[in-house]
Design a protein around this motif. Structure first.
Motif, PDB file in Angstrom:
ATOM      1  N   UNK A  51      -0.753  -3.409  22.635  1.00  0.00           N
ATOM      2  CA  UNK A  51      -1.199  -3.989  21.367  1.00  0.00           C
ATOM      3  C   UNK A  51      -0.733  -5.434  21.288  1.00  0.00           C
ATOM      4  N   UNK A  52      -1.674  -6.362  21.244  1.00  0.00           N
ATOM      5  CA  UNK A  52      -1.376  -7.787  21.147  1.00  0.00           C
ATOM      6  C   UNK A  52      -1.649  -8.227  19.712  1.00  0.00           C
ATOM      7  N   UNK A  53      -0.611  -8.553  18.987  1.00  0.00           N
ATOM      8  CA  UNK A  53      -0.789  -8.886  17.574  1.00  0.00           C
ATOM      9  C   UNK A  53       0.139 -10.025  17.161  1.00  0.00           C
ATOM     10  N   UNK A  54      -0.412 -10.995  16.481  1.00  0.00           N
ATOM     11  CA  UNK A  54       0.357 -12.122  15.948  1.00  0.00           C
ATOM     12  C   UNK A  54      -0.325 -12.591  14.677  1.00  0.00           C
ATOM     13  N   UNK A  55       0.267 -12.194  13.529  1.00  0.00           N
ATOM     14  CA  UNK A  55      -0.328 -12.555  12.236  1.00  0.00           C
ATOM     15  C   UNK A  55       0.250 -13.842  11.675  1.00  0.00           C
ATOM     16  N   UNK A  56       0.995 -14.575  12.502  1.00  0.00           N
ATOM     17  CA  UNK A  56       1.435 -15.912  12.115  1.00  0.00           C
ATOM     18  C   UNK A  56       2.351 -15.967  10.911  1.00  0.00           C
ATOM     19  N   UNK A  57       3.141 -14.913  10.713  1.00  0.00           N
ATOM     20  CA  UNK A  57       4.084 -14.909   9.602  1.00  0.00           C
ATOM     21  C   UNK A  57       3.489 -14.492   8.274  1.00  0.00           C
ATOM     22  N   UNK A  58       2.236 -14.004   8.256  1.00  0.00           N
ATOM     23  CA  UNK A  58       1.612 -13.546   7.012  1.00  0.00           C
ATOM     24  C   UNK A  58       2.386 -12.363   6.429  1.00  0.00           C
ATOM     25  N   UNK A  59       2.290 -12.193   5.126  1.00  0.00           N
ATOM     26  CA  UNK A  59       2.937 -11.069   4.448  1.00  0.00           C
ATOM     27  C   UNK A  59       2.167  -9.780   4.712  1.00  0.00           C
ATOM     28  N   UNK A  60       2.900  -8.756   5.090  1.00  0.00           N
ATOM     29  CA  UNK A  60       2.345  -7.404   5.197  1.00  0.00           C
ATOM     30  C   UNK A  60       3.002  -6.598   4.085  1.00  0.00           C
ATOM     31  N   UNK A  61       2.272  -6.416   2.989  1.00  0.00           N
ATOM     32  CA  UNK A  61       2.855  -5.845   1.769  1.00  0.00           C
ATOM     33  C   UNK A  61       2.559  -4.352   1.660  1.00  0.00           C
TER      34      UNK A  61
END
Length: 479
Positions: A51-61
């Motif tokens: 799994x390659x994932x990079x949300x760039x520091x976004x909030x996962x609420x």
């Protein structure tokens, strides 16, 4: 969800040995155990690596409950803790943030407020919350409002993987799965029903090895009843049977439902390629009637059982802790509540109806937490990557701690019980009627047991037509 407890146990024991500074004995079995542990870990690490994932520091609420058992603890821990389970949750969250490059934020609210929080968020078009953890009943309500995504539409979620609960994966509604249990929400484990037994009383009665009985597929209702009826006696000699005496079985007000589902019965089937349907056949009704006769005889004839009413669960726990019951039916969280019990006890699945039944089955109380994914502007691809990583990390970091430190080392007094837990948690059953009151059938069998009358068949027939209409309406909403 196959948890492979024995492999996890070996890994935990090796870790403890290393921490204690034990010297290597050179025993070949230790090498085999290490290889087994490494192979088990690789299942999770291999899945994560894909799994390659990079949300760039976004909030996962996340919004979860704060007023039901471990509902908040399974999601939220903001600092390190000396408690092993709390620390495991903290470490999982830290690893999740690092793996997915997110800011993981949890908002705890009251049970009813979870669905209302999501309703307000969707109506405002805000899309603030990535996932929510309502009760399973609450999830049903949210699904009928059209507020939830289908897990089949989340491309990186592998519902066949061992960290997802295959029982909830089978709850298809119009071909859709709107809520899922997994290694993330261990509150579902807490509220799974099982049987505990007193080793002191079992030895006094000269019972066969109960673990072998389970493994040999011989742990049936008839054998269980035979053992229950052997033990009861008037301990204080006052001629009355009450909470001061000894019983074969101490149970709670949900014993009827526990035995119903343990017998392989349910009200609604949810096949993958068809609409849900009422699945009680004539054969099932006859089986349920026979089951009810046996339970009424067990519970109401003689003095072999002591079933407490709702709200008196503490009385039942205290009686079992004092060795006043050979068997004790409760949910798994009560194992922890018995950590101060001086005498040894063990864990068993609820007995099968008969030897012909394929699996030992158990049910999960509707208060269980479950995961839902709200409709919103966030990418299904991004959300699915994060929750798959979270489930994998939970299987690797949290569940081994939950089992070995909370259930095994602190409370359960033998190695065999770990294998029993594997059987119990791998065969959980879920029934749609428990999450939609409009289906009217939930508690029908339990009610007959509580009343002490064999009225199940007539009550079912009386409500069957209404339930079919309600189910058709429910399916139409999802279609």
């Amino acid at each position: 969800m196959k948890l492979k407890l024995l492999s996890v146990l070996l890994a935990a024991l090796m870790l403890l040995a290393c921490l204690a500074g034990c010297a290597d004995t050179g025993d070949q079995g230790g090498d085999d155990e290490g290889a087994s542990s490494e192979a088990e870990t690789n299942v999770y690490q291999d899945a994560l690596s894909q799994i390659d994932v990079d949300l760039g520091g976004d909030t996962f609420a996340v919004v979860c409950r704060n007023d039901a058992g471990n509902a908040q603890n399974e999601m939220m821990r903001e600092e390190e803790s000396s408690d092993p389970l709390e620390h495991a949750v903290y470490n999982r969250n830290l690893l999740l943030e690092e793996k997915c490059h997110i800011d993981y934020v949890v908002t705890p609210v009251g049970t009813a407020d979870v669905s209302e929080t999501i309703r307000s968020d969707i109506q405002a078009g805000a899309g603030e919350y990535s996932i929510a953890m309502p009760s399973m009943v609450g999830a049903g309500t949210m699904a009928t409002r059209g507020h939830l995504r289908d897990f089949h539409d989340l491309p990186y979620v592998d519902l066949d993987a061992e960290w997802w609960d295959q029982g909830t994966a089978a709850l298809n509604i119009a071909g859709k799965v709107f809520w899922m249990n997994s290694d993330i929400n261990f509150l579902a484990h807490d509220v799974t029903f099982l049987i505990l037994f007193s080793k002191v009383l079992a030895e006094q009665e000269g019972l066969d090895n109960l673990y072998e009985t389970v493994e040999n597929q011989e742990w049936t209702l008839d054998l269980f009843s035979t053992y229950v009826e052997k033990v009861s006696h008037d301990a204080n000699g006052d001629g009355k049977y009450n909470e001061s005496d000894v019983f074969g079985l101490i149970g709670t007000s949900s014993m009827g439902s526990t035995m119903f589902y343990a017998s392989g019965l349910k009200y609604v089937e949810c096949p993958e390629d068809e609409d849900p349907y009422l699945c009680m056949t004539e054969t099932d009704l006859l089986k349920a009637s026979d089951l009810l006769d046996k339970l009424l005889n067990l519970f109401y004839s003689g003095n072999s059982t002591y079933i407490v009413k709702a709200g008196d669960e503490a009385i039942a726990k205290g009686m079992f802790a004092a060795n006043q019951g050979l068997f004790y039916s409760e949910v798994a969280s009560y194992i922890v509540n018995l950590k101060d019990m001086s005498d040894d006890f063990g864990v068993l699945p609820v007995p099968k109806y008969d030897k012909a039944q394929e699996n030992y089955c158990t049910w999960v109380h509707g208060i269980s937490s479950t995961m839902v994914v709200p409709n919103g502007p966030q990418s299904s691809e991004d959300i699915s990557k994060v929750i798959e990583c979270m489930a994998i990390l939970s299987g690797e970091e949290v569940i081994p701690t939950y089992y070995e430190l909370v259930l095994k080392r602190k409370t359960i007094r033998d190695e065999e019980s770990a294998g029993m837990l594997d059987i119990i948690f791998s065969n959980r059953t879920y029934d749609l009627v428990n999450y939609y009151t409009t289906l009217t059938l939930a508690g029908t069998f339990q009610s007959a047991v509580s009343k002490g009358t064999n009225s199940f068949a007539s009550s079912y027939s009386k409500n069957e037509g209404k339930a079919k209409k309600a189910l058709s309406k429910l399916i139409a909403q999802f279609d």
